[in-house]
Design a protein around this motif. Structure first.
Motif, PDB file in Angstrom:
ATOM      1  N   ASP A 104       0.830  -1.208   0.000  1.00 51.94           N
ATOM      2  CA  ASP A 104       0.000   0.000   0.000  1.00 51.94           C
ATOM      3  C   ASP A 104       0.867   1.263   0.000  1.00 51.94           C
ATOM      4  O   ASP A 104       0.613   2.196  -0.768  1.00 51.94           O
ATOM      5  CB  ASP A 104      -0.957  -0.002   1.191  1.00 51.94           C
ATOM      6  N   ASN A 105       1.894   1.278   0.828  1.00 49.93           N
ATOM      7  CA  ASN A 105       2.804   2.417   0.872  1.00 49.93           C
ATOM      8  C   ASN A 105       3.548   2.565  -0.456  1.00 49.93           C
ATOM      9  O   ASN A 105       3.713   3.677  -0.965  1.00 49.93           O
ATOM     10  CB  ASN A 105       3.802   2.263   2.027  1.00 49.93           C
ATOM     11  N   LEU A 107       2.558   1.609  -3.462  1.00 52.66           N
ATOM     12  CA  LEU A 107       1.625   2.134  -4.465  1.00 52.66           C
ATOM     13  C   LEU A 107       1.390   3.626  -4.270  1.00 52.66           C
ATOM     14  O   LEU A 107       1.410   4.395  -5.244  1.00 52.66           O
ATOM     15  CB  LEU A 107       0.299   1.379  -4.415  1.00 52.66           C
ATOM     16  N   GLU A 108       1.184   4.050  -3.041  1.00 61.03           N
ATOM     17  CA  GLU A 108       0.959   5.467  -2.761  1.00 61.03           C
ATOM     18  C   GLU A 108       2.122   6.323  -3.276  1.00 61.03           C
ATOM     19  O   GLU A 108       1.909   7.362  -3.904  1.00 61.03           O
ATOM     20  CB  GLU A 108       0.793   5.650  -1.249  1.00 61.03           C
ATOM     21  N   ARG A 109       3.338   5.878  -3.041  1.00 58.06           N
ATOM     22  CA  ARG A 109       4.518   6.635  -3.499  1.00 58.06           C
ATOM     23  C   ARG A 109       4.635   6.616  -5.021  1.00 58.06           C
ATOM     24  O   ARG A 109       4.966   7.628  -5.641  1.00 58.06           O
ATOM     25  CB  ARG A 109       5.788   6.062  -2.864  1.00 58.06           C
ATOM     26  N   TYR A 111       2.213   6.182  -7.270  1.00 60.83           N
ATOM     27  CA  TYR A 111       1.139   6.957  -7.892  1.00 60.83           C
ATOM     28  C   TYR A 111       1.581   8.413  -8.082  1.00 60.83           C
ATOM     29  O   TYR A 111       1.252   9.041  -9.085  1.00 60.83           O
ATOM     30  CB  TYR A 111      -0.139   6.933  -7.061  1.00 60.83           C
ATOM     31  N   LYS A 112       2.343   8.940  -7.144  1.00 59.72           N
ATOM     32  CA  LYS A 112       2.834  10.319  -7.245  1.00 59.72           C
ATOM     33  C   LYS A 112       3.821  10.490  -8.396  1.00 59.72           C
ATOM     34  O   LYS A 112       4.069  11.607  -8.833  1.00 59.72           O
ATOM     35  CB  LYS A 112       3.484  10.744  -5.923  1.00 59.72           C
TER      36      LYS A 112
END
Length: 148
Positions: A104-105, A107-109, A111-112
């Motif tokens: 999850d972390n 993917l979050e990074r 995506y940016k």
């Protein structure tokens, strides 16, 4: 006498359009830039069959130092085919898979940096959570978090 003289896999090569952007993307994933170089000259054309080639490469290495990804930007000759948007079942298609500690972390990074989830994050038998993403270059990348 042994038939197996294979020692290891040194790297996987991927041709890209924007080397700097792709390096940044893979650094965000956790790879380190090991080095950059121009590859050209008569000897290199004899290896690839492209004769008068000029290629800028960047070698990326995983944190454990065991796996490498060679990113290549062709200056000469021009890229003649683009397979980035081919479906995963296209012959010869390349996908690279990485193990991560926190999907999850990660993917979050990513995506940016313009990553796009191909479909969804799935749970495989409570052993892995995994998914495919496309980088801004359209490179298909698998990421997996081991659960057990």
């Amino acid at each position: 006498m042994t038939k197996n003289n294979l020692l290891r896999m040194d790297n996987v090569g991927i041709v890209v359009a924007n080397l700097d952007e792709t390096i940044s993307f893979f650094q965000e994933l956790g790879l380190q830039l090991e080095g950059r170089a121009m590859i050209e000259g008569e000897w290199s054309g004899r290896v690839t069959g492209l004769k008068d080639q000029s290629v800028e490469i960047a070698m990326m290495v995983t944190p454990d130092g065991n796996s490498r990804l060679e990113l290549c930007k062709y200056i000469r000759p021009e890229v003649i085919e683009d397979h980035r948007n081919a479906p995963i079942n296209a012959l010869g298609y390349l996908r690279v898979m990485f193990a991560v500690a926190d999907i999850d972390n990660t993917l979050e990074r990513l995506y940016k940096h313009g990553a796009q989830l191909v479909e969804e994050v799935v749970n495989y038998q409570d052993i892995y959570r995994l998914c495919y993403i496309r980088s801004p270059e359209g490179i298909l990348i698998g990421i997996a978090e081991q659960l057990k």
